[in-house]
Write a protein that holds these residues in place. Sequence first.
Motif, PDB file in Angstrom:
ATOM      1  N   HIS A  33     -13.603   8.519 -31.131  1.00  0.00           N
ATOM      2  CA  HIS A  33     -12.596   8.255 -30.168  1.00  0.00           C
ATOM      3  C   HIS A  33     -11.418   8.874 -30.665  1.00  0.00           C
ATOM      4  O   HIS A  33     -10.630   9.686 -30.123  1.00  0.00           O
ATOM      5  CB  HIS A  33     -12.315   6.661 -29.934  1.00  0.00           C
ATOM      6  N   CYS A  37      -8.051  11.459 -29.216  1.00  0.00           N
ATOM      7  CA  CYS A  37      -7.078  10.425 -29.015  1.00  0.00           C
ATOM      8  C   CYS A  37      -5.668  10.549 -29.757  1.00  0.00           C
ATOM      9  O   CYS A  37      -5.737   9.915 -30.743  1.00  0.00           O
ATOM     10  CB  CYS A  37      -7.273   9.096 -28.701  1.00  0.00           C
ATOM     11  N   CYS A  40      -4.180   7.204 -30.457  1.00  0.00           N
ATOM     12  CA  CYS A  40      -4.371   6.453 -31.594  1.00  0.00           C
ATOM     13  C   CYS A  40      -4.318   7.038 -32.832  1.00  0.00           C
ATOM     14  O   CYS A  40      -4.241   6.517 -33.805  1.00  0.00           O
ATOM     15  CB  CYS A  40      -6.117   6.260 -31.086  1.00  0.00           C
TER      16      CYS A  40
HETATM   17 ZN   LIG Z   1      -7.009   5.899 -28.114  1.00  0.00          ZN
END
Ligand SMILES: [Zn+2]
Lengths: 250, 191
Positions: A33, A37, A40
């Motif tokens: 992920h 992202c 994040c």
């Molecule tokens: Zn994320």
Amino acid sequence: MPAEYDHNEAQGLLGAYALDAVPADETLALERHLAHCAECRAELAEHREVAGLLAASERFAPSQVWDSIAGEISNQPPAAPVISLQRRRWMAPMAVAAAFVLVAGAAVVQSVRIGTISDDLANERQTVASLTDQLERPLDVAAAAALADPAVQRVTLGSASGANAIIVLMPDGTGYIAEHTLQPLPAERTYQLWAIVSGKVISAGVLGPNPGVVPFRIDAAGFEGFAITEEVVGGVESSENDAVVAWLAA
Amino acid sequence: METTLTRQEDGQLVHLVGTGHEAALAEVYRRHGGPVFGLAKRLLRDPDLATDIVQEVMLRLWKNPEKFDADRGSLRSFLLSQTHGRSVDLIRSESARRIREERDARLAVQAGLSLEEEVWEMALADHVRDAMSELDAGERKAIELAYFGGYTYREVAKLLDTPEGTIKSRIRSGLQRLNGLLAKSGLAPIS
Ligand SMILES: [Zn+2]
């Protein structure tokens, strides 16, 4: 365990991940992920900075530890001794009022347009002149020595047309254009060197129509790029022209 | 040379490291070697193992300076994060059972399962200590055990007899609050 965590699951783990407290069987799903992202990744970077402050308590680095490191590196030259055009990622520095046109997929700058106000140009010219006077050794000898010295930085300004120029930078902020393949210009034209420092484009010197080895001076901390443009003789305060050659720090 | 290098910024210093400038690496070590070695020693309890880890982290910077991205964070947190990661790998590896057992034995005799005293005795900078003391006890314990104890959040959950989800979110909210508290003392990494 899913193959990849969704944003919410990933977010919940970011604090633990910054502290290396995510168990191995969850790491892959989280890292998948994180790979796409940015939100994040930004939060993770913040957590890591905070963690760094927690650890930053011991002030003095033990010298015997350095001795063992120094012993090791004398056997291991660094993997990347030269900063070359091909190895850099090309990325426009933020907040630079310059339009960088990048050729997709090719690590070359096609054109760089510079449109911000330079520092006091007269000062720049004087600096170059007085620096030339101060140097006792012939410039080309100094530049050759600088090229061979592993203590200096070396950057290659490139272009789509294949023209290039090599700049060497001493740790004290003195630089030379040591080699280049720039075409000689008519007498009423000149090359001009620009440095991008802290997001500002500043003139680093007027190079003349057919530059030999040219010295200049720059605050060596934090430069982000160099470009050479072609201008009317005497140089300009800010350039509207495309760069003939350029280099941008990754 | 030394006097010039001491004025370089970290990003510039790493640039110089990439050109094979050993003095630049020495300056990186002079600036950050203390916290880096201190963290490894705290986690591993063994100065020789800590020396190995610090050496490994510094050599990695020497051979792959491009792995450090100044846009993503400070050089110090980059080095500390590598040091922490490698130390924790070592603690969790099979060969390090001795380190783990000693750590767990130490923890067992500590009333309340807290590393607080140890963290205090680390002479944390005052403002960091102040910020830590403003966290909820639950947040503080979870962060201490994970970071200074090298436990996973699931292990922390067991040690504190608290649900795993609670520990995850306490670590995250604790770090976020620390960031805010340290911002007030002008230390926040990112505004
Ligand atoms: Zn994320």
